[in-house]
Design an enzyme around this catalytic site. Structure first.
Site, PDB file in Angstrom:
ATOM      1  N   CYS A 275      -3.676  -3.227   4.315  1.00 30.65           N
ATOM      2  CA  CYS A 275      -2.798  -4.264   4.904  1.00 30.65           C
ATOM      3  C   CYS A 275      -3.284  -5.673   4.596  1.00 30.65           C
ATOM      4  CB  CYS A 275      -2.713  -4.077   6.412  1.00 30.65           C
ATOM      5  SG  CYS A 275      -2.206  -2.430   6.881  1.00 30.65           S
TER       6      CYS A 275
ATOM      7  N   HIS B  42      -2.765  -9.245  12.494  1.00 31.28           N
ATOM      8  CA  HIS B  42      -2.191  -8.050  11.884  1.00 31.28           C
ATOM      9  C   HIS B  42      -1.788  -7.154  13.062  1.00 31.28           C
ATOM     10  CE1 HIS B  42      -1.463  -4.452   9.757  1.00 31.28           C
ATOM     11  NE2 HIS B  42      -2.545  -3.838  10.199  1.00 31.28           N
TER      12      HIS B  42
ATOM     13  N   GLU C 181       0.841  -1.194   0.000  1.00 31.03           N
ATOM     14  CA  GLU C 181       0.000   0.000   0.000  1.00 31.03           C
ATOM     15  C   GLU C 181       0.882   1.251   0.000  1.00 31.03           C
ATOM     16  OE1 GLU C 181      -2.218   0.812   3.728  1.00 31.03           O
ATOM     17  OE2 GLU C 181      -1.544  -1.176   4.329  1.00 31.03           O
TER      18      GLU C 181
HETATM   19  N1  CAA Z   1       1.186   4.434  30.552  1.00 30.46           N
HETATM   20  C1  CAA Z   1       0.600   3.364  29.983  1.00 30.46           C
HETATM   21  N2  CAA Z   1      -0.382   3.474  29.025  1.00 30.46           N
HETATM   22  C2  CAA Z   1      -0.725   4.711  28.630  1.00 30.46           C
HETATM   23  C3  CAA Z   1      -0.139   5.873  29.196  1.00 30.46           C
HETATM   24  C4  CAA Z   1       0.875   5.701  30.189  1.00 30.46           C
HETATM   25  N3  CAA Z   1       1.480   6.745  30.746  1.00 30.46           N
HETATM   26  N4  CAA Z   1      -0.695   6.951  28.590  1.00 30.46           N
HETATM   27  C5  CAA Z   1      -1.623   6.477  27.700  1.00 30.46           C
HETATM   28  N5  CAA Z   1      -1.639   5.130  27.730  1.00 30.46           N
HETATM   29  C6  CAA Z   1      -2.448   4.202  26.925  1.00 30.46           C
HETATM   30  C7  CAA Z   1      -3.872   4.657  26.745  1.00 30.46           C
HETATM   31  O1  CAA Z   1      -4.669   4.369  27.895  1.00 30.46           O
HETATM   32  C8  CAA Z   1      -4.280   3.856  25.535  1.00 30.46           C
HETATM   33  O2  CAA Z   1      -4.579   2.548  25.932  1.00 30.46           O
HETATM   34  P1  CAA Z   1      -5.909   1.813  25.388  1.00 30.46           P
HETATM   35  O3  CAA Z   1      -5.696   1.636  23.929  1.00 30.46           O
HETATM   36  O4  CAA Z   1      -5.954   0.554  26.137  1.00 30.46           O
HETATM   37  O5  CAA Z   1      -7.042   2.744  25.660  1.00 30.46           O
HETATM   38  C9  CAA Z   1      -2.998   3.795  24.708  1.00 30.46           C
HETATM   39  O6  CAA Z   1      -1.941   4.170  25.601  1.00 30.46           O
HETATM   40  C10 CAA Z   1      -2.978   4.734  23.523  1.00 30.46           C
HETATM   41  O7  CAA Z   1      -3.355   6.002  23.986  1.00 30.46           O
HETATM   42  P2  CAA Z   1      -4.293   6.937  23.120  1.00 30.46           P
HETATM   43  O8  CAA Z   1      -5.489   6.186  22.625  1.00 30.46           O
HETATM   44  O9  CAA Z   1      -4.524   8.188  23.870  1.00 30.46           O
HETATM   45  O10 CAA Z   1      -3.291   7.201  21.905  1.00 30.46           O
HETATM   46  P3  CAA Z   1      -3.398   8.201  20.725  1.00 30.46           P
HETATM   47  O11 CAA Z   1      -4.631   9.002  20.748  1.00 30.46           O
HETATM   48  O12 CAA Z   1      -2.121   8.951  20.730  1.00 30.46           O
HETATM   49  O13 CAA Z   1      -3.462   7.284  19.419  1.00 30.46           O
HETATM   50  C11 CAA Z   1      -3.686   5.500  17.887  1.00 30.46           C
HETATM   51  C12 CAA Z   1      -3.381   5.889  19.339  1.00 30.46           C
HETATM   52  C13 CAA Z   1      -5.132   5.936  17.537  1.00 30.46           C
HETATM   53  C14 CAA Z   1      -3.561   4.018  17.739  1.00 30.46           C
HETATM   54  C15 CAA Z   1      -2.673   6.229  16.956  1.00 30.46           C
HETATM   55  O14 CAA Z   1      -1.368   5.780  17.227  1.00 30.46           O
HETATM   56  C16 CAA Z   1      -2.945   6.039  15.473  1.00 30.46           C
HETATM   57  O15 CAA Z   1      -3.730   6.761  14.852  1.00 30.46           O
HETATM   58  N6  CAA Z   1      -2.273   5.024  14.857  1.00 30.46           N
HETATM   59  C17 CAA Z   1      -2.412   4.749  13.432  1.00 30.46           C
HETATM   60  C18 CAA Z   1      -3.685   3.981  13.101  1.00 30.46           C
HETATM   61  C19 CAA Z   1      -3.647   2.546  13.556  1.00 30.46           C
HETATM   62  O16 CAA Z   1      -2.606   1.955  13.805  1.00 30.46           O
HETATM   63  N7  CAA Z   1      -4.830   1.925  13.628  1.00 30.46           N
HETATM   64  C20 CAA Z   1      -4.925   0.525  13.958  1.00 30.46           C
HETATM   65  C21 CAA Z   1      -6.151  -0.135  13.334  1.00 30.46           C
HETATM   66  S1  CAA Z   1      -6.182   0.187  11.565  1.00 30.46           S
HETATM   67  C22 CAA Z   1      -5.173  -1.014  10.912  1.00 30.46           C
HETATM   68  O17 CAA Z   1      -4.928  -2.006  11.531  1.00 30.46           O
HETATM   69  C23 CAA Z   1      -4.602  -0.791   9.557  1.00 30.46           C
HETATM   70  C24 CAA Z   1      -3.217  -0.289   9.698  1.00 30.46           C
HETATM   71  O18 CAA Z   1      -2.280  -1.080   9.801  1.00 30.46           O
HETATM   72  C25 CAA Z   1      -3.003   1.147   9.751  1.00 30.46           C
END
Ligand code: CAA
Length: 377
Positions: free
Chosen positions: A111, A231, A79
């Site tokens: 993916c 994945h 991709e």
């Molecule tokens: N200690 C431990 N954990 C902590 C923490 C700390 N100090 N602070 C935060 N966390 C935890 C949160 O509680 C959260 O845990 P949960 O998921 O259990 O709720 C985790 O860390 C992540 O925190 P946030 O949700 O606040 O993180 P974020 O808003 O910064 O974004 C994300 C996370 C949405 C995954 C972002 O990284 C993103 O957009 N990633 C790209 C998209 C992606 O990977 N999507 C996956 C599904 S799509 C797919 O599979 C296709 C593909 O490959 C892209």
């Protein structure tokens, strides 16, 4: 006819960054990235590397003279394509020295497409029992500096040869697929970076898992799974997926082995599930011939599939585990500043700076990609 994966290898680039250093630089709590996301390192590339150089470095380890003569189909799943028209597999065929009576194509569905490529390869071999099919999954994941997706980037490729009488894994022909039309992650042709609705993508990754898993269990209740690979956009999400579908302690233990490599590489999109499979097979001490491994494939947009593979007796003899570990260990660590420079440079701005790479993108002249293969390192 038993069809499956006869050979498998990987490439994870020659450079990486520390996720702890990334957190410190971005002013994020280190524990969020290490535990909340579940990543330790991220493979990165420079402008002399692309999906084709990564694919070559993965495939060269498994393609021998017999394969050069007998491969009649190369499917490149990606991709992060470098051309809207020409298939990346054509370059690969040339540099790997595969015979000309070979069909070369590229496949896309986020993916998911490496799983689709394996399905296609299986159908091809079932009609041509002596055929060998090279399946490539190669991607570079870029969300941009200081985006929430940045910590989940990665770069790498997986190469697999599908054939009759495979020596590593057999297809159980039990796949259950599911599609829904959503906008969770996408990259329009005019954009260098993907757009992502992060929270929604997580919700649909888990929602689609539930859909395919329930139906898989209804249809194939007799297949006992000894491990499940996912994945892995980031390891915490794969863990959530696992916890949603099983409480089996042995499967939980195997899961730790299946995310070892992914924690160190990041998301390699199409290859991510198969990197997890390689990690599992390289690190497990208990899985043996006859054991079934469940596979959850997810491609945003979205297509999901659950299927299983059966291990072939003596499979470890055909895996170059020392090489996989060496490839991870020998990567050079680069600073966050260096990564920001090399990872986000314009791809058309290619200098003749090969940094000792065996195969690299030398230049882009008249809009044509010029590669160079340095033989006998
Ligand atoms: N200690 C431990 N954990 C902590 C923490 C700390 N100090 N602070 C935060 N966390 C935890 C949160 O509680 C959260 O845990 P949960 O998921 O259990 O709720 C985790 O860390 C992540 O925190 P946030 O949700 O606040 O993180 P974020 O808003 O910064 O974004 C994300 C996370 C949405 C995954 C972002 O990284 C993103 O957009 N990633 C790209 C998209 C992606 O990977 N999507 C996956 C599904 S799509 C797919 O599979 C296709 C593909 O490959 C892209």
């Amino acid at each position: 006819m038993k069809i499956g994966i006869d050979k498998i290898s990987m490439d994870v680039s020659n450079k990486y960054i520390s996720i702890e250093e990334l957190a410190l630089k971005r002013g994020v709590e280190v524990a969020k990235f290490l535990k909340g996301i579940g990543q330790n390192q991220m493979s990165v590339v420079s402008k002399n590397q692309d999906i084709i150089t990564l694919a070559y470095m993965a495939a060269k380890d498994i393609v021998d003279d017999f394969d050069r003569e007998h491969i009649d189909l190369i499917i490149f799943a990606t991709e992060s394509s470098v051309d809207e028209s020409k298939a990346a597999s054509i370059y690969l065929k040339n540099y790997l020295g595969i015979n000309d009576y070979c069909k070369c194509i590229e496949m896309k569905q986020a993916c998911f497409s490496a799983t689709a490529a394996l399905d296609f390869a299986k159908a091809h071999v079932s009609m041509n029992e002596n055929s060998r099919v090279l399946v490539i999954a190669s991607d570079i994941s870029r969300y941009g500096i200081n985006t929430s997706g940045e910590v989940t980037q990665g770069a790498g490729a997986i190469a697999m040869i599908v054939s009759n009488g495979p020596r590593i894994l057999e297809f159980n022909n039990d796949e259950v697929a599911y599609t829904e039309d959503i906008m969770d992650f996408w990259r329009p042709t005019y954009s260098k970076y993907a757009f992502v609705d992060g929270k929604f993508s997580v919700e649909r990754y888990l929602g689609c898992l539930d859909k395919v898993w329930q139906r898989y269990r209804q249809k194939h209740s007799l297949i006992e799974l000894k491990a499940i690979c996912f994945h892995v956009p980031y390891t915490k999400l794969a863990r959530k997926g696992l916890e949603n579908i099983t409480v089996n302690e042995n499967i939980m233990e195997e899961f730790i082995h299946s995310i070892n490599f992914n924690k160190r590489v990041g998301n390699i999109y199409t290859g991510s599930l198969y990197l997890s499979l390689l990690s599992l097979l390289s690190n497990t001490e208990t899985l043996k011939g006859g054991d079934n491994i469940g596979m959850y494939s997810y491609g945003s947009g979205a297509v999901a599939e659950f299927y299983s593979l059966k291990l072939v007796k003596g499979y470890k003899e055909y895996l170059n585990i020392d090489l996989f570990k060496e490839k991870l260990d020998l990567r050079k660590k680069v600073s966050i500043e260096e990564y920001e420079t090399i990872f986000f440079e314009e791809s058309t701005d290619v200098e003749n700076n090969s940094e000792g790479l065996e195969f690299y993108l030398k230049n882009i002249l008249d809009h044509k990609r010029i590669y160079e293969l340095r033989k006998e390192q």
